[in-house]
Design a protein around this motif. Sequence first.
Motif: not given
Length: 495
Positions: A474-479
């Motif tokens: 989920a972090l990577l998608e936001r990043y």
Amino acid sequence: MGLQIVRETFEPEEYERFSKRLAESLDVLREVLARPGFGVGPRTIGAELEMFLVDSAGFPLPINRQVLGQTMDPRVTVEIDRFNLECNLRPTPLAGRPFSAMRAEFESALAEVRRAAATQGARVAVTGILPTLREADLGTSALTAMPRYRALSTSIRRQRQDTPFRILIKGEDALTLEWDDVSLEGANTSLQYHLRVDPVDFARMYNAAQLATAPVLAVSSNSPFLLGRRLWDETRVALFRQAVDDRGEPEPGVPQHGRVTFGHGWVREGPLELFAEAVALHAPLLPVLSPESPRARMAEGGLPKLDELRLHQGTVWSWNRAIYDPSAGGHVRIELRALPAGPTVVDMLANGALLLGLTLGLSEQVESLLPGLPFMCARGNFLRAAKEGLDAVLLWPERHAPSPRPIPAVELVERLLPVAREGLVKAGVESEEADAMLSVVEARLRARTTGARWQRKMLARLEAQLPRLDALGALLERYMAHAASGRPVHEWPLD
């Protein structure tokens, strides 16, 4: 580097012939550097940007050759692992508006890579270490299917007498790992700047770059996670040293030097001593001979390519590296290798402006600064900046005793911003251009935010609701969504 690697293994006599050619090349390089006017010319800068290919779920997608086959852009090439690509930007004059020119280059190159990747169902992630990387994504099958990468892995294992690589990195979590090939190196992606300098200026410029690297790295960090662990703000620095370490089991009383290094001392004369050091300290890995004899080429009055020396230098990964380039009349430059990829084009340009500006600005005073900072302190600064990022306390030389003195990284970079600006402007960069780039760094300091800090805070929020691996996805998608907006990382929300 001028030579094609078409085999994976070599015979003992090939290493012996290659070593003799290296010795010849050093003698010839000394003569080349002594030629009146060699390498003198306008300063230019260039850059290389590495990146990851990921699938719709954010996991590494090992199809770099397929993506490369979808583009004719000469700036794009493959890298060591099958989920890595690299863009090599065209050099641009330092004077004028170089960062505006490089921004256009970055954006056009990335747009082309994204277009080509999309034809294969891939996306492009520009970050120091991919948060979603798993052990299953690595291993021999992850190496790009080209002889040079397999030969590199085989040769390093040969040097290690087939003992496994041992990875030990401690941060908030700890990572302990044994590995059998160099594919872990592909977990790192970086942004490398090149600065052309006149040979007579090389020593002071190189030493200034060594001084500047730690504070710039502290404010540019973007690699806090590896294989699900929270490690250094710039985990790349710890990982790279161990992932291609050719030293094997230590022999008592025999000093050994890693091929990934911050260096062994201040440069006193020029680029030749760095090439000589690489030859003296490190055995050849890829003993491929060029048909050109450097000595014969010199006798003809031409400029030798020194292919073997350049190839060998490319297998010694100094964080700031000397480069000899025989093209267009020949020159030398400094390859500044410590910066991570990402988060955005604006962030990467600001990091480059700070590093290049400090290299130029500090070079004017470096002779008075070096006596106040033993080289071991500069090396320590680099490691502390990589581990602690903005929280690092760095030793900095003072003109009066006691020196050096500890200064928090944020305070030090604030003090050095005018030095970077002066270095850029004196080199011909338009003042508005310099101010626009350095203002991004200044805002980042005020916000106490780097790519690494944003990622750490975001993971903490997401982990309140999700397991670690899901939270990293989920972090990577936001990043990636925030990076696509083009807004610098200090403006990214934590949502």
